[in-house]
Design a protein around this motif. Structure first.
Motif, PDB file in Angstrom:
ATOM      1  N   UNK A  85       0.412  -0.842   0.023  1.00  0.00           N
ATOM      2  CA  UNK A  85      -0.072  -0.357   0.052  1.00  0.00           C
ATOM      3  C   UNK A  85       1.479   1.204   0.041  1.00  0.00           C
ATOM      4  N   UNK A  86       0.938   1.393  -0.814  1.00  0.00           N
ATOM      5  CA  UNK A  86       1.580   3.437  -1.553  1.00  0.00           C
ATOM      6  C   UNK A  86       0.905   4.304  -0.561  1.00  0.00           C
ATOM      7  N   UNK A  87      -0.557   4.063  -0.582  1.00  0.00           N
ATOM      8  CA  UNK A  87      -1.087   5.623  -0.114  1.00  0.00           C
ATOM      9  C   UNK A  87      -2.757   5.292   0.597  1.00  0.00           C
ATOM     10  N   UNK A  88      -3.366   6.292   0.925  1.00  0.00           N
ATOM     11  CA  UNK A  88      -4.745   5.799   1.444  1.00  0.00           C
ATOM     12  C   UNK A  88      -5.058   7.105   1.359  1.00  0.00           C
ATOM     13  N   UNK A  89      -6.415   7.209   0.547  1.00  0.00           N
ATOM     14  CA  UNK A  89      -7.006   8.514   0.755  1.00  0.00           C
ATOM     15  C   UNK A  89      -8.388   7.949   1.182  1.00  0.00           C
ATOM     16  N   UNK A  90      -8.989   8.772   2.338  1.00  0.00           N
ATOM     17  CA  UNK A  90     -10.315   8.727   2.735  1.00  0.00           C
ATOM     18  C   UNK A  90     -11.337   9.971   2.186  1.00  0.00           C
ATOM     19  N   UNK A  91     -12.664   9.700   1.146  1.00  0.00           N
ATOM     20  CA  UNK A  91     -13.214  10.693   1.501  1.00  0.00           C
ATOM     21  C   UNK A  91     -14.447  10.636   1.921  1.00  0.00           C
ATOM     22  N   UNK A  92     -14.792   9.593   2.427  1.00  0.00           N
ATOM     23  CA  UNK A  92     -15.940   9.511   3.411  1.00  0.00           C
ATOM     24  C   UNK A  92     -15.448   8.878   5.589  1.00  0.00           C
ATOM     25  N   UNK A  93     -15.121  10.299   6.121  1.00  0.00           N
ATOM     26  CA  UNK A  93     -14.178   9.145   7.573  1.00  0.00           C
ATOM     27  C   UNK A  93     -15.747   8.277   8.237  1.00  0.00           C
ATOM     28  N   UNK A  94     -16.990   8.876   7.542  1.00  0.00           N
ATOM     29  CA  UNK A  94     -17.804   7.513   8.266  1.00  0.00           C
ATOM     30  C   UNK A  94     -17.594   6.089   8.094  1.00  0.00           C
ATOM     31  N   UNK A  95     -16.923   6.080   7.499  1.00  0.00           N
ATOM     32  CA  UNK A  95     -16.399   4.856   6.875  1.00  0.00           C
ATOM     33  C   UNK A  95     -15.566   4.243   7.437  1.00  0.00           C
ATOM     34  N   UNK A  96     -14.434   5.054   8.385  1.00  0.00           N
ATOM     35  CA  UNK A  96     -13.736   4.593   9.107  1.00  0.00           C
ATOM     36  C   UNK A  96     -14.188   4.648  10.803  1.00  0.00           C
ATOM     37  N   UNK A  97     -15.269   4.733  10.975  1.00  0.00           N
ATOM     38  CA  UNK A  97     -15.919   4.686  12.333  1.00  0.00           C
ATOM     39  C   UNK A  97     -15.885   3.928  13.242  1.00  0.00           C
ATOM     40  N   UNK A  98     -15.418   1.750  12.862  1.00  0.00           N
ATOM     41  CA  UNK A  98     -14.788   1.542  13.319  1.00  0.00           C
ATOM     42  C   UNK A  98     -13.798   1.415  13.702  1.00  0.00           C
ATOM     43  N   UNK A  99     -12.831   2.329  13.757  1.00  0.00           N
ATOM     44  CA  UNK A  99     -11.551   2.262  13.190  1.00  0.00           C
ATOM     45  C   UNK A  99     -10.795   3.079  14.298  1.00  0.00           C
ATOM     46  N   UNK A 100     -10.065   2.224  15.542  1.00  0.00           N
ATOM     47  CA  UNK A 100      -9.810   3.128  17.040  1.00  0.00           C
ATOM     48  C   UNK A 100      -8.648   4.328  16.889  1.00  0.00           C
ATOM     49  N   UNK A 101      -8.740   5.536  16.952  1.00  0.00           N
ATOM     50  CA  UNK A 101      -7.262   5.865  16.297  1.00  0.00           C
ATOM     51  C   UNK A 101      -7.778   7.339  15.119  1.00  0.00           C
TER      52      UNK A 101
END
Length: 312
Positions: free
Chosen positions: A23-39
């Motif tokens: 994985x070379x990069x992470x692109x987040x367009x909708x933070x709600x899709x990471x709601x389960x991610x601690x931190x």
């Protein structure tokens, strides 16, 4: 919601195109899709960028990638993915398109650009998109634990390590390590309606509304039959019927009623054409010709034949 066959189709599509990639990069367009991610996003980016994907594994409806550090050592955690009601994992390469290639039934289509929520950029130039119209699914990391019995954690797993967030999920009927006799005993030990038991992911995972109705029709068992009323041959026969229908669905890419479920290339599955019970209200039963019925039970639709699947 995608069920076991649809998620396995996705896993098989991802395996040759993501395993071994960095994985070379992470692109987040909708933070709600990471709601389960601690931190939150920062923690996910720190865990993923520079990590190598070493396996893609499925148990029931859960998917995860095993992660390795840049030096090759195991990272001790996995990247989890759950598709929820409308999630998709789509692969794209520069200049390629991912338009669905088969005719779809009526239903809401998920626009792969408008509904793109999270993207992973890989070292071969490919991009893995998490597309989710309704935003019930998501991506997050979870630490690894030893699976019960020391056997492989799921389909595609290299060992017995299982993400903590999937540790409560029972094995599914396509898992070689699944104990069908034990699952049958669990069904017969409870007085809840058998369909509710099939949908209980802590008894047997991966079965949703579609394949529960299909398995019950194949086994001639009514949806509201108490588990304790199943005979010693009926419960194993029901599980075999569920496994058979899911294997047949898997062979043709799963069940697509609309573009909310497609594989990693944007193509839908064909099994909707082979359904015998689900969605067949008002049509003749394929076995006896009686008009199929649909009722609401436990806030879900249940499709059944009133003659073949009589109340006991």
């Amino acid at each position: 919601m995608p069920e076991l066959p649809e998620v396995e189709v996705v896993r098989r599509g991802l395996e040759p195109r993501t395993v071994g990639r960095t994985i070379t990069a992470l692109e987040v367009l909708e933070p709600r899709s990471l709601r389960r991610q601690a931190g939150g996003e920062d923690r996910l980016r720190a865990a993923l960028v520079g990590s190598r994907l070493t396996a893609v594994v499925r148990r029931g409806k859960f998917l995860w990638w095993r992660l390795a550090e840049p030096g090759g050592a195991e990272a001790g955690e996995a990247l989890m993915a759950h598709l929820g009601m409308s999630g998709q994992l789509r692969m794209s390469t520069p200049g390629a398109t991912t338009e669905p290639s088969v005719e779809l039934s009526e239903g809401p289509a998920s626009d792969p650009m408008r509904h793109r929520r999270v993207s992973l950029h890989l070292d071969d130039g490919a991009r893995l998109d998490f597309v989710d119209q309704r935003i019930f699914g998501g991506l997050w990391t979870s630490p690894l634990l030893e699976a019960e019995g020391g056997v492989l954690a799921g389909v595609g797993s290299p060992d017995a390590l299982l993400p903590e967030d999937a540790s409560h999920i029972a094995r599914d009927l396509l898992d070689p390590a699944a104990d069908l006799s034990g699952i049958a005993r669990a069904l017969r030990s409870r007085r809840s309606a058998v369909k509710s038991l099939l949908l209980n992911q802590e008894i047997v995972s991966g079965i949703g509304n579609i394949y529960a109705d299909e398995a019950l029709w194949a086994a001639r068992i009514r949806y509201d039959t108490p588990g304790a009323a199943l005979g010693p041959r009926q419960a194993p026969a029901l599980l075999r019927a569920a496994r058979d229908v899911m294997e047949r669905a898997l062979e043709v890419g799963g069940t697509s009623f609309d573009a909310l479920y497609v594989n990693v290339d944007g193509r839908s599955g064909y099994f909707a054409r082979s359904l015998n019970a689900y969605g067949k209200e008002g049509e003749p039963c394929p076995r006896c010709g009686t008009v199929m019925r649909r009722v609401m039970h436990a806030n879900r639709s249940s499709h059944f034949c009133p003659r073949c699947q009589r109340r006991r």
